[in-house]
Design a protein around this motif. Structure first.
Motif, short mmCIF file in Angstrom:
data_model
loop_
_atom_site.label_atom_id
_atom_site.label_comp_id
_atom_site.label_asym_id
_atom_site.label_seq_id
_atom_site.Cartn_x
_atom_site.Cartn_y
_atom_site.Cartn_z
N LYS A 232 -25.72 20.56 -16.43
CA LYS A 232 -24.39 20.04 -16.78
C LYS A 232 -23.75 19.29 -15.62
CE LYS A 232 -23.23 23.20 -20.47
NZ LYS A 232 -22.25 24.12 -21.01
N ILE A 233 -23.93 19.80 -14.41
CA ILE A 233 -23.38 19.12 -13.23
C ILE A 233 -24.04 17.75 -13.07
CG2 ILE A 233 -23.23 19.17 -10.71
CD1 ILE A 233 -23.00 22.27 -10.98
N LEU A 234 -25.37 17.71 -13.17
CA LEU A 234 -26.08 16.44 -13.00
C LEU A 234 -25.72 15.45 -14.10
CD1 LEU A 234 -29.58 17.74 -11.86
CD2 LEU A 234 -27.82 16.64 -10.46
N GLY B 293 -17.22 7.50 -8.28
CA GLY B 293 -16.63 8.48 -9.20
C GLY B 293 -16.83 9.88 -8.65
N GLN B 294 -16.04 10.79 -9.10
CA GLN B 294 -16.19 12.17 -8.62
C GLN B 294 -16.13 13.15 -9.77
OE1 GLN B 294 -13.02 12.45 -5.81
NE2 GLN B 294 -11.56 13.20 -7.29
N VAL B 295 -16.74 14.29 -9.55
CA VAL B 295 -16.74 15.37 -10.53
C VAL B 295 -16.07 16.57 -9.89
CG1 VAL B 295 -18.19 16.93 -11.87
CG2 VAL B 295 -18.87 14.54 -11.61
N GLU B 296 -15.02 17.04 -10.51
CA GLU B 296 -14.30 18.22 -10.04
C GLU B 296 -14.96 19.45 -10.65
OE1 GLU B 296 -11.67 18.29 -7.97
OE2 GLU B 296 -11.42 16.12 -7.84
N PRO B 297 -15.05 20.55 -9.92
CA PRO B 297 -15.64 21.78 -10.48
C PRO B 297 -14.94 22.25 -11.76
CG PRO B 297 -15.42 21.98 -8.12
CD PRO B 297 -14.74 20.70 -8.51
N ALA B 298 -13.64 22.06 -11.85
CA ALA B 298 -12.90 22.50 -13.03
C ALA B 298 -13.24 21.69 -14.27
CB ALA B 298 -11.40 22.43 -12.76
N ILE C 237 -16.20 21.09 -15.41
CA ILE C 237 -17.38 21.64 -16.08
C ILE C 237 -16.91 22.82 -16.93
CG2 ILE C 237 -19.69 22.60 -15.77
CD1 ILE C 237 -19.41 19.74 -14.68
N GLN C 238 -16.88 22.62 -18.22
CA GLN C 238 -16.34 23.62 -19.15
C GLN C 238 -17.29 24.80 -19.34
OE1 GLN C 238 -13.20 23.30 -20.43
NE2 GLN C 238 -13.10 21.52 -19.10
N GLN D 131 -15.80 28.98 -9.07
CA GLN D 131 -16.58 29.45 -7.94
C GLN D 131 -18.08 29.28 -8.20
OE1 GLN D 131 -16.10 33.60 -7.06
NE2 GLN D 131 -17.05 33.42 -5.05
N ASN D 132 -18.52 29.55 -9.40
CA ASN D 132 -19.92 29.40 -9.77
C ASN D 132 -20.33 27.92 -9.75
OD1 ASN D 132 -22.44 30.29 -10.55
ND2 ASN D 132 -21.91 30.55 -12.69
N VAL D 133 -19.46 27.05 -10.24
CA VAL D 133 -19.74 25.62 -10.24
C VAL D 133 -19.83 25.10 -8.80
CG1 VAL D 133 -18.91 23.33 -10.93
CG2 VAL D 133 -18.66 25.26 -12.49
N VAL D 134 -18.90 25.51 -7.95
CA VAL D 134 -18.92 25.09 -6.54
C VAL D 134 -20.22 25.53 -5.87
CG1 VAL D 134 -17.85 25.46 -4.27
CG2 VAL D 134 -16.42 24.99 -6.27
N TYR D 135 -20.64 26.76 -6.12
CA TYR D 135 -21.88 27.27 -5.54
C TYR D 135 -23.07 26.39 -5.94
CZ TYR D 135 -25.98 30.28 -4.99
OH TYR D 135 -27.21 30.78 -4.65
N HIS D 136 -23.14 26.05 -7.20
CA HIS D 136 -24.25 25.22 -7.68
C HIS D 136 -24.15 23.78 -7.16
CE1 HIS D 136 -25.02 28.68 -10.21
NE2 HIS D 136 -26.22 28.15 -10.45
N MET D 137 -22.93 23.26 -7.02
CA MET D 137 -22.75 21.93 -6.44
C MET D 137 -23.23 21.92 -4.99
SD MET D 137 -19.11 20.56 -7.77
CE MET D 137 -18.93 19.70 -9.31
#
Length: 65
Positions: free
Chosen positions: A10-12, A23-28, A30-31, A36-42
């Motif tokens: 999903k992040i990719l 462009g940028q993707v904010e952790p928030a 990703i639904q 915290q989990n999204v940041v870790y994976h990023m």
């Protein structure tokens, strides 16, 4: 924390969907996952060289890609 390959995908996909290279993707954005989990994976993806991570200088703001 255990790696979640669905979240990685999903992040990719979110990064790929950006219209410009700046462009940028904010952790928030990703639904279905906590920030915290999204940041870790990023961070993992950034360390592996798949995405560019920019860490926020604000204390209350997580990194984004």
């Amino acid at each position: 924390m255990q790696r979640d390959w669905d979240l990685v995908r999903k992040i990719l996909l979110a990064v790929e969907a950006q219209q410009t290279i700046m462009g940028q993707v904010e952790p928030a954005s990703i639904q279905g996952y906590d920030e915290q989990n999204v940041v870790y994976h990023m961070m993992i993806l950034g360390q592996a060289g798949f995405i560019n991570i920019r860490e926020s200088k604000s204390i209350n703001r997580p990194p984004y890609c």
